[in-house]
Structure formats: C-alpha cells, structure tokens
Design an enzyme around this catalytic site. Structure first.
Site, short mmCIF file in Angstrom:
data_model
loop_
_atom_site.label_atom_id
_atom_site.label_comp_id
_atom_site.label_asym_id
_atom_site.label_seq_id
_atom_site.Cartn_x
_atom_site.Cartn_y
_atom_site.Cartn_z
N GLY A 40 0.25 -0.92 -0.16
CA GLY A 40 0.11 0.09 -0.06
C GLY A 40 1.20 1.25 -0.04
O GLY A 40 1.40 0.90 0.49
N HIS A 266 -21.46 7.94 4.35
CA HIS A 266 -21.69 9.45 4.09
C HIS A 266 -22.60 9.67 3.12
O HIS A 266 -23.80 9.63 2.55
CB HIS A 266 -20.58 9.29 3.34
CG HIS A 266 -19.78 11.13 3.35
ND1 HIS A 266 -20.00 11.94 3.81
CD2 HIS A 266 -18.44 11.27 4.02
CE1 HIS A 266 -19.60 13.35 3.43
NE2 HIS A 266 -18.52 12.45 3.87
N ARG A 330 -21.94 12.08 10.86
CA ARG A 330 -21.97 11.44 9.16
C ARG A 330 -23.71 10.52 9.63
O ARG A 330 -24.69 10.63 8.95
CB ARG A 330 -20.85 10.67 8.44
CG ARG A 330 -20.14 11.85 8.76
CD ARG A 330 -19.19 11.13 8.11
NE ARG A 330 -18.25 12.39 7.31
CZ ARG A 330 -16.87 12.27 6.68
NH1 ARG A 330 -16.48 11.05 6.96
NH2 ARG A 330 -15.70 13.45 6.47
N ARG A 435 -16.19 7.07 12.05
CA ARG A 435 -15.61 8.30 12.13
C ARG A 435 -16.13 9.71 11.63
O ARG A 435 -16.90 9.82 11.39
CB ARG A 435 -14.73 7.61 10.51
CG ARG A 435 -13.68 8.47 10.45
CD ARG A 435 -12.78 8.14 9.38
NE ARG A 435 -12.93 8.43 7.67
CZ ARG A 435 -13.19 9.66 7.23
NH1 ARG A 435 -12.04 10.76 7.80
NH2 ARG A 435 -13.72 9.71 6.20
C1 LIG Z 1 -13.99 9.71 -2.08
C2 LIG Z 1 -13.46 10.16 -0.28
C3 LIG Z 1 -12.90 11.44 0.38
C4 LIG Z 1 -12.45 11.79 1.59
N1 LIG Z 1 -12.31 12.70 1.90
C5 LIG Z 1 -11.65 13.07 3.07
C6 LIG Z 1 -11.41 13.67 4.06
O1 LIG Z 1 -12.07 14.75 3.48
N2 LIG Z 1 -10.43 13.54 5.53
C7 LIG Z 1 -10.38 12.32 5.79
O2 LIG Z 1 -9.45 12.83 6.65
N3 LIG Z 1 -11.13 11.25 4.54
C8 LIG Z 1 -11.17 11.11 3.88
N4 LIG Z 1 -11.32 10.13 3.65
C9 LIG Z 1 -11.20 8.93 3.98
C10 LIG Z 1 -9.51 8.75 3.81
O3 LIG Z 1 -9.44 9.36 2.51
C11 LIG Z 1 -8.58 7.27 3.86
O4 LIG Z 1 -9.19 6.60 4.59
C12 LIG Z 1 -7.80 7.40 3.66
O5 LIG Z 1 -6.75 7.96 2.63
C13 LIG Z 1 -6.77 6.22 3.79
O6 LIG Z 1 -5.85 5.95 3.80
P1 LIG Z 1 -4.53 4.35 3.57
O7 LIG Z 1 -3.36 5.25 3.40
O8 LIG Z 1 -5.25 3.71 4.60
O9 LIG Z 1 -4.82 3.88 1.96
P2 LIG Z 1 -4.92 3.87 0.83
O10 LIG Z 1 -5.43 5.49 0.52
O11 LIG Z 1 -6.68 3.73 0.28
O12 LIG Z 1 -3.72 3.02 0.10
C14 LIG Z 1 -4.64 1.64 -0.30
C15 LIG Z 1 -3.25 1.03 -1.14
O13 LIG Z 1 -3.09 0.00 -0.82
C16 LIG Z 1 -2.56 -1.22 -1.43
N5 LIG Z 1 -3.53 -1.62 -2.41
C17 LIG Z 1 -4.00 -2.22 -1.68
N6 LIG Z 1 -4.67 -3.63 -2.01
C18 LIG Z 1 -3.42 -4.35 -2.48
C19 LIG Z 1 -3.32 -4.76 -2.53
N7 LIG Z 1 -3.61 -6.42 -2.37
N8 LIG Z 1 -2.29 -4.99 -3.13
C20 LIG Z 1 -1.21 -4.17 -3.20
N9 LIG Z 1 -1.80 -2.81 -3.03
C21 LIG Z 1 -2.59 -2.68 -2.24
C22 LIG Z 1 -3.39 0.55 -2.96
O14 LIG Z 1 -2.89 0.18 -4.22
C23 LIG Z 1 -2.90 1.76 -2.74
O15 LIG Z 1 -1.28 1.83 -2.73
C24 LIG Z 1 -11.64 10.01 2.17
C25 LIG Z 1 -12.63 9.20 1.33
C26 LIG Z 1 -12.85 9.06 -0.41
C27 LIG Z 1 -12.81 7.83 -0.44
#
Ligand SMILES: Cc1cc2nc3c(=O)[nH]c(=O)nc-3n(C[C@H](O)[C@H](O)[C@H](O)COP(=O)(O)OP(=O)(O)OC[C@H]3O[C@@H](n4cnc5c(N)ncnc54)[C@H](O)[C@@H]3O)c2cc1C
Ligand code: SF4
Ligand code: FES
Lengths: 638, 249
Positions: A40, A266, A330, A435
């Site tokens: 990730g 949401h 939310r 959340r």
């Molecule tokens: C539209 C939207 C708006 C949002 N707005 C907000 C906001 O304003 N404020 C806030 O705090 N939060 C917000 N969120 C929530 C927040 O963006 C996410 O919870 C957060 O960014 C998650 O980060 P992460 O690093 O855990 O995962 P992600 O950024 O989802 O990254 C996941 C990573 O894992 C990799 N991956 C997944 N499965 C595999 C696999 N099997 N093999 C290899 N790689 C894999 C992907 O390639 C990616 O690189 C929002 C979410 C969305 C969808």
C-alpha cells in the site's frame, strides 16, 4: 483466545511517551540487514515506507496502481484534523480525544484515540515542512475550518484536495527514498497471499499485474496499509480498485478481523442516477459548513426547488438537531436523510436524494467567497450532473464510504500474527463505530509517520540475528501454488455472467440488509443469499483472457471472491450486536423518536473474529473496552 | 443514444496494434465515458471476446489514471476534464468516436489503451521533494506563507500526473508536468533551499527518459485537466538558467 491490547500503563497522557521511552531500538548498522515489506502506498503506506527507508531499513513498497501517487488517499477532499488550537477557540488534545471517542459512540480504545490526537500536532508540522500548501490566512498563518460533528475549527485543508496534497507530500518522501535506493518500488503489483514461517509473517505472494507473473517476496516483517473495503457495496465513494483482499487473505491465515460491519455511510455523495453507474462521487462534507440541507415538507413534491417557498421546506437536520444542525455527524445525518427519503420526501428523478442548498450562503457572503471556498466542488458537480449549483441546490444522498472495521491490531498496530502490522484504514483502530470527518487522513498519516516507526523497530529488535529470510522456503512454495491454483480455478469456470454482475448483486444485498439500517431477519436472510450467490459465482462466472497475462477481469474476480466472505462476516458481526451504535443501526434497538439505542452494559467491547473455515460460523473473540478517563454518555447532538 | 466507436487494440508492447469498430446502442447520455466502456466490456465478455484494457481508478478526476485520446484530444472534448469526468451528453447521438492510447516515446503502450507512465515517478524521485525526514519538522506556524503564495503554489501542486500534457505535445515533452512540481516547490520557503539542485536533477532525468523538448506550442496547457499554466515552464527555464549560472560561479 485472549486478546492483549498491550496498552501501556500510566495516565492517559503519558502512555505513549512511556511506550516510546521503553521501546527497543535497532542499531543503525543492523537496520540494513532487516527487510520490511509495505503493501500500500496511500498515506499510511507511503509514510511508513519513507520513514523506515530514512532510518536505514531495507524496504519493499507495493501498490496495484501504476504509480504510488494514485493510491486512494489522493481522493480525500475535506481536510485533516489537528488539535493545534490556532483559532484560539478552546481546542486541545484532550478535547479532540473526547470528540473522537464520543463521535465513535464509545466503541474505540481510549489509549489509541488519545495518541492519535496527540500525534496530530506533529502531522501538520511534518506536512508543512514537506511543502503541502495548506490554506493560509492573509498574514501567512495556517487557516482552519470546522467539520461535521465538532464545534471547534480544527480542520486543516488544501482547497478541496487535502488528500491529494498530503499524499503528494508522502509520495515525494517515498520517491526520495526510492531515488536513494533504500526503498524498492513495485507498482502494478497486487498482494495475493501472506506467507508465514514458524507462525510469523515472513513475506507475501504478489502478481505482477502487467505481466501476470507470480512473485515471492520475503521480509522480516510485513505491513498492510491497503486501505478500506467499502467498495464491497459496489456503489460507494471509493475508487474502483479499492478492495479487502490483502487483509482478508491475512485473516484467513490467522489475523483477526474487528468490527467488520461498521461501514460509514457518508451523507453528502451524489445520488445514483441509473443502473450503469459504477460509483457514487463524494461531495466534500465541508460543504455542510455553508450549505443547508432540506427536503420539501410535502410528499411527492413535483415543483422545482426555487418554486418551493421557505415555509414549505423541511430543514430536517436543523429541526431535529438544533445544536449541530447541518453539521451533525455522518451517521446521524445519513440516517436522517434515509428516514426522509424512505418516508417519501426524497427529491430528484429517482426520489433518492435531498437538497444541499447554498442560496442563503451566497446571499450573505457573496458568490465569490463561496467560489473560493468550494469552487472545485461546484465545478465537479457541474461536470458530473450537468447542473449549476450556484443557481439551484445540489442533490445529495447517502453512500458507503469508510470502513471503521479492519484487521484487529494492538496498541503497537500489530495484528494477531506476529510481524504482521496493519496501518491506516486497513486496521480497525481509533474510530470506534463512526469516524468523524477529517480524522482518517490523520489516522493513516500518524500510523505511518509517528507510531509504526517505533513499534515496528521494537518488534524487529528481536530479529537482528535471524538472517535473511529466503523466498525459497517451502512455505513460499505452498503459498505460491495455492495462488496459482486459485487463478487457474477462475479461468476454468468459463461461465456466462461477468464479475461485475456478481459484485453489483452482492452490493445491493448489503445495502438492503446490512447498510444504513439492519435487523435480525434481514441479516439472516442476507447470509443465506450471499452463500447462494457465492456458489453461483464459482459455477457461472466468466473471466475472459489469460491467467498469465495482463487481465483486469481476473484481478476483479479475486477481489469479488473475497468480498463474498467479507460480506458474510459483516452480516454475522451486525447480527451479534444487539444494539444500535454509530454506523450500526439495528432497527430493533431504537428510542421512541428513532434515535440509536446503545447498550453499554452488554456490548462495550470490540468484536474480533477468527476465521473458522469456509461456510462455518466465524468465531467471536471479545476485547472489553475499559474507559478510565471519561465515562460513556448518550450521544446527543440535539 | 447510439455511438460508433473505433478503438485501438494492441495485445502487448511488442505486438502491432489496430483500430477495431464497435457499435453501442441505447446508451444513457448521463453515463460517464468510462461507464460507456464498461458497458462495451460487459458486452464483449458475454460474447466471448476480450474486454478493452484501460487505466482508471478514482473515477472522480483526481487520481490521474484514466487518460486516453478521444477524437485526437487527450481526455476528450471538454476543457479541464479527465476522461472519467466526461459524460456522453458531450457527444451527439450516432457520433463516431476514435479512442486511442496516449502516445509518446516515453510512454510505451502496455495493452490496448494502457500506457506506462512510470517515467513521471522517476522524475519525481530525482528531486521533486523537500529533503525533510520524519519527525524533524519545526512547528508549522514557524514557516509563514502568505495566502497568495500558498494559493499560487497550490495552483502548480494540483497536477495529477495524468500525462495528457505529454500525449498532446508534438514533441512528447514533459515540461508542463516537471515545471509544475518545480514551481510548487520553489514558491514555498520550505522548497527554496534545494531549488538549484532540484531543477538540474529533474530536467536531466526528463532528458534521460526520452521526453522531447518544449518548443512552446502551449498545447499542453489547453488539454491539462487541472489547468496548469505554461507560465510554470517559463519558471522552470528561469530556475534552470539561474541554477547553471550559480553552479558556474
Ligand atoms: C472520496 C473520499 C473522500 C475522503 N475525504 C476524507 C477527508 O476529507 N478527510 C479524511 O480524513 N478522510 C477522508 N477520506 C478517507 C481517507 O481518504 C482514507 O481513509 C485514507 O486516505 C486511507 O488511507 P490508507 O493509506 O489507509 O489507504 P489508501 O490510500 O486507500 O491506500 C491503499 C493502498 O493499498 C494498495 N493496495 C490495496 N490492496 C492491495 C493489494 N492487495 N496489493 C497491493 N497493494 C494494495 C493500493 O494500491 C493503495 O496504494 C475520504 C475517502 C474518500 C473515498
Ligand atoms: S500538467 Fe496537467 S496534463 Fe500534465 S500531468 Fe499534470 S495534470 Fe496532467
Ligand atoms: S479515474 Fe482517476 S482521474 Fe479519472
């Protein structure tokens, strides 16, 4: 099984310091002998990979997108919270801790939540130092806005693209390490299995998505930062590729899953307009700072919004929750919208939406001010719907958005498998049953920048004499063969229905029976239907192309196969919680005026689930939640 | 509405590609362009054909993944719009649409409409960052940045790395992408310290990746979904000259 959350002793505000003081260190000379795999590259993954790379560990970083910069964190719009109190409006680490715990309906661990609030201060510093162009006051100081569910301004933002800018900061830090050679990057690689040796996580099996090759990668520790699985509903605010496969495959190897049914819906996404639709776009929640939410007070209204006079509009959030109004959290706002829509007051062609109206804000502040604050969101709305929201209210509707559940982790962010860590949205920690806006970017970032670097080092300190882990070990062979067999299995079915058909059908089932509202009968029905659908999938799915070449359909098939099992677990989880709390609203448990009825006496615990084999009921393990600092109260936003 | 599509099909990097005709009927004009391709793929799969491979993920115009040439225009006819944000209402009933991958020497085709854009990542890793380690940062208010500067830096930082600028440039130049990052960094006090080394490193990486030179046709700005200004390129050229000058001294 007894879960040890490893919460350090001492007063709440000293726990993290105490932990850090005692955590084991790894000598810089030994760090390069230690390999860590990070799956990730979102905020959680990029930040931990960059941090470990800086420290001198040897890191391999994986993502399925063509570049780490495209991880789904890039899509977050509204902002990121930090208790900096720059507005002098009474904010503090303690207040943020209380807001978060209360916002999560008292279903999160005190110590974790406090630590997140504490680390929020450093995150803003870190991001600013990296060059994240946060919104600024004219004098040059950072600006803040307020976000759903709180009464202070603690949200930092970069226009409506906060996730993008934070992720670019983390991505650039990651790419700096890639340039230096301390991190090896594997984009377009998907993790398909976890490899364990002697009960410890020691590597992964991945598929190179460009060539179809299956590869083995070994390491001393594995970090899963693979994001949320809300795409299980098919229609959601998540990117198309988001999936739960990495954590699910780790779950089947022994890592417990916690709180899987707590999926946040949401309130401000765009409504569904037809069957062809592939996702629902989120309109940032920050819009609720100035937009007022209403529906016509007459059922089956046919007039255009501007033809409906003020006294025939029902500002139902302001009516029901006068203290928070349009900024109610939310879960409450989503449910209130569903309640109005179900009662026949919905608007739009499919009667599945409510209005988000800016006319008052535009009258009072001027169009320019609104344009500056939300211009890109209004542009996006125009592009997607063809409507100009400066002239008429937006149409919004609730949509699946964020998974509070995920792999169970202890205070060190380690799962029940030694050496397997879960960060960001992939773990269950910190948010409880709901959340609060702008807390997720924060959690993902602090997990990676400030927490895991200590806790992973603490774990690795015992591994400095282990020597290289060999990918030739028999355990790798077994896992690789299993993955290849599964792929061949999908290719051999040659049925008649597409993968998307199954995903959409599953998603609809979950929306109907394990969505904004659930009940016992519906959940039991859904479990049966999901099993049937899964059987049909294995008998009749059609995956075209070849197994050993680039093949998007095959990628999707593997993810949907896991979604059946995750969906089933979500229903079990929802079924066992005889209460309503946060994202989980059991229709049998509500107050007379339709509010959630929590049951602390019986359900003040985290539900962690162990895999018990296919078609068997999963095994429930409870982690009791102990509140020392604040006592759970009824959440009221009235 | 009905559409006649002509789509570039190419098995892999080595194989030769060709244009193939497909007809779609009774499409909903509210569909996005990618949803139209989903519909086509659904049809191809059930008829026993291989679906068209194309890159996409967020489907909300922010991840930068979904680029393709639509009737010869990167991301299609609308200004400042990614392919995923383009809807069929922008086309006429019965229209012919030509769909091809982004073409540039530095972006080899992987399959059908998918191209390899990893060269962009290597440009960033050559210097597109501030060299700050985790846990080293001073309090955020210690670095004051005026509102105007932050907004200006943001205008450049908003690049989504989609590659449309390269695809639309007759020289296949990455000048708009690279200059956007350079400008973002140099405008902010945090990024100033490394300004010379950064621009020298990033520009030479750009050359190593076989991107063409910028000859100021300004086509890139026209098709950039984020509206990144060509003034960034002027800024990059200035920074480059400045860096060379100081290096000589
Ligand atoms: C539209 C939207 C708006 C949002 N707005 C907000 C906001 O304003 N404020 C806030 O705090 N939060 C917000 N969120 C929530 C927040 O963006 C996410 O919870 C957060 O960014 C998650 O980060 P992460 O690093 O855990 O995962 P992600 O950024 O989802 O990254 C996941 C990573 O894992 C990799 N991956 C997944 N499965 C595999 C696999 N099997 N093999 C290899 N790689 C894999 C992907 O390639 C990616 O690189 C929002 C979410 C969305 C969808
Ligand atoms: S400058 Fe514009 S066109 Fe080029 S990569 Fe960035 S966003 Fe895309
Ligand atoms: S799919 Fe992400 S920008 Fe189009």
């Amino acid at each position: 099984m007894i879960l040890d959350s490893k919460i350090p002793k001492g007063p709440l505000e000293q726990k993290w310091d105490n932990y850090k003081k005692k955590a084991k260190l790894v000598n810089p000379a030994n760090r390069k002998k230690l390999d860590v795999i990070v799956v990730g590259t979102g905020l959680a993954g990029s930040s931990i990979a960059a941090s470990l790379g800086e420290m001198g560990y040897h890191v391999k970083s994986f993502c399925f997108q063509d570049s780490p910069r495209r991880a789904h964190s890039v899509a977050a719009q509204g902002g990121v919270n930090a208790a900096k109190n720059y507005k002098n409006d009474g904010d503090s680490v303690y207040r943020m801790f209380v807001d978060t715990l209360k916002g999560g309906d008292f279903r999160a661990r005190e110590a974790n939540v406090y630590r997140m609030a504490e680390c929020s201060l450093n995150l803003i510093d870190q991001a600013v130092a990296q060059g994240v162009p946060f919104g600024r006051e004219y004098g040059g100081y950072l600006n803040n806005r307020s976000f759903g569910g709180v009464q202070v301004s603690r949200t930092f933002y970069a226009r409506g693209q906060t996730g993008q800018q934070l992720l670019l900061g983390a991505y650039q830090a990651l790419m700096r390490q890639v340039g230096k050679g301390s991190v090896q990057l594997y984009s377009r690689h998907e993790m398909l299995d976890l490899v364990m040796i002697d009960g410890k996580a020691r590597g992964i099996i991945v598929r190179n998505l460009d060539t179809g090759e299956i590869e083995r990668h070994a390491a001393h520790a594995v970090v899963l930062a693979t994001g949320g699985y809300g795409k299980i509903y098919y229609l959601s605010t998540l990117a198309m590729g988001c999936n739960g496969s990495a954590i699910w495959r780790a779950h089947k190897k022994g890592a417990l899953m916690a709180s899987p049914s707590w999926i946040q819906v949401h309130p401000t996404s765009l409504p569904q307009s037809g069957d062809y639709q592939s996702k629902l776009t989120l309109m940032s929640e920050s819009l609720r700072n100035d937009g007022r939410i209403w529906v016509p007070s007459k059922e089956n209204e046919t007039r255009q919004p501007h033809d409906i006079p003020e006294n025939e509009r029902d500002y139902y959030l302001e009516r029901r929750y006068p203290a928070f109004g349009n900024l109610a959290p939310r879960d409450i706002s989503s449910r209130a919208a569903k309640e109005r829509i179900d009662a026949g007051y919905g608007i739009g062609p499919l009667k599945n939406a409510v209005y988000l109206d800016f006319s008052k804000a535009i009258r009072e502040q001027g169009k320019e001010k609104i344009q500056e604050k939300y211009g890109n969101l209004f542009d996006m709305y125009l592009k997607i719907t063809g409507y100009n929201a400066y002239n008429e209210p937006m149409m919004i509707s609730p949509s699946a958005h964020f998974s509070m559940g995920g792999l169970w982790v202890d205070y060190e962010l380690m799962t029940t498998i030694p050496g397997l860590f879960a960060l960001g949205e992939a773990n269950f920690a910190d948010h409880g049953a709901n959340r609060l806006g702008a807390n997720s970017l924060l959690q993902a970032s602090v997990d990676g920048y400030f927490i895991a670097p200590y806790t992973i080092a603490n774990y690795l300190a015992d591994d400095i004499h282990t020597g290289k882990i060999s990918p030739d070990a028999p355990e790798f062979e077994v896992a690789e063969n299993a993955v290849k067999k599964q792929i061949q299995g999908f290719m051999d079915i040659r049925g008649t229905k597409t993968v998307d058909y199954f995903h959409k059908t599953l998603g609809k089932l979950l929306y109907d029976y394990c969505g904004l509202a659930r009940n016992e009968e519906g959940l039991k029905y859904a479990i049966g239907e999901i099993r049937k659908l899964k059987q049909e999938f294995y008998a009749d799915v059609r995956v075209s192309g070849q197994g050993d070449k680039m093949n998007t359909e095959l990628e999707k098939a593997g993810r949907v196969a896991d979604y059946f099992e995750i969906g089933e677990l979500m229903c079990y989880d929802a079924l066992t919680r005889n209460e309503s709390c946060g994202a989980h609203f059991r229709e049998e448990f509500q107050t007379q005026d339709g509010e959630a009825l929590r049951n602390d006496a019986e359900y003040q615990f985290i539900s962690a689930w162990a895999w018990a084999g296919e078609n068997n009921e999963p095994e429930l393990v409870k982690e009791p939640l102990i509140f020392e600092e604040i006592q759970p109260t009824v959440r009221s936003y009235k | 509405m009905d559409l006649h599509l002509k789509i570039w099909r190419q098995k892999d990097r080595q194989s030769e590609g060709k244009l193939v005709n497909y007809d779609l009927k009774e499409l909903n004009p509210h569909m996005s362009f990618l949803e139209m391709l989903d519909t086509l793929n659904e049809k191809l799969i059930t008829e026993g054909d291989e679906p068209v491979e194309f890159d996409h993920d967020c489907r909300e115009g922010i991840c930068g993944q979904c680029g393709m040439m639509i009737n010869g225009i990167a991301h299609g006819p609308l200004k400042n719009t990614t392919t995923c944000q383009l809807h069929l209402r922008s086309f006429k009933d019965g229209e012919n649409i030509l769909i091809e991958p982004f073409r540039a020497g530095a972006f080899p085709v992987k399959k059908d409409l998918k191209v390899d854009r990893s060269a962009f990542d290597r440009i960033i890793s050559s210097g597109g960052f501030v060299s700050v380690n985790t846990g080293q940062a001073p309090d955020a208010t210690a670095i004051a940045v005026t509102h105007q500067t932050a907004e200006e830096a943001f205008d450049s930082a908003a690049c989504i790395g989609c590659g449309a600028c390269v695809a639309t440039c007759k020289n296949g130049s990455a000048a708009l992408f690279t200059s956007a990052k350079i400008t973002h960094m140099v405008l902010l006090p945090q990024g100033k310290e490394e300004r010379s080394q950064r621009v020298l490193d990033m520009v030479s990486q750009m050359d190593r990746e076989l991107f063409g030179h910028c000859s100021n046709t300004e086509a890139c700005e026209v098709e950039c979904p984020q509206g990144i200004s060509v003034l960034n390129i002027a800024r990059m050229n200035y920074e480059y000259g400045r860096a060379l000058f100081f290096r000589k001294r």
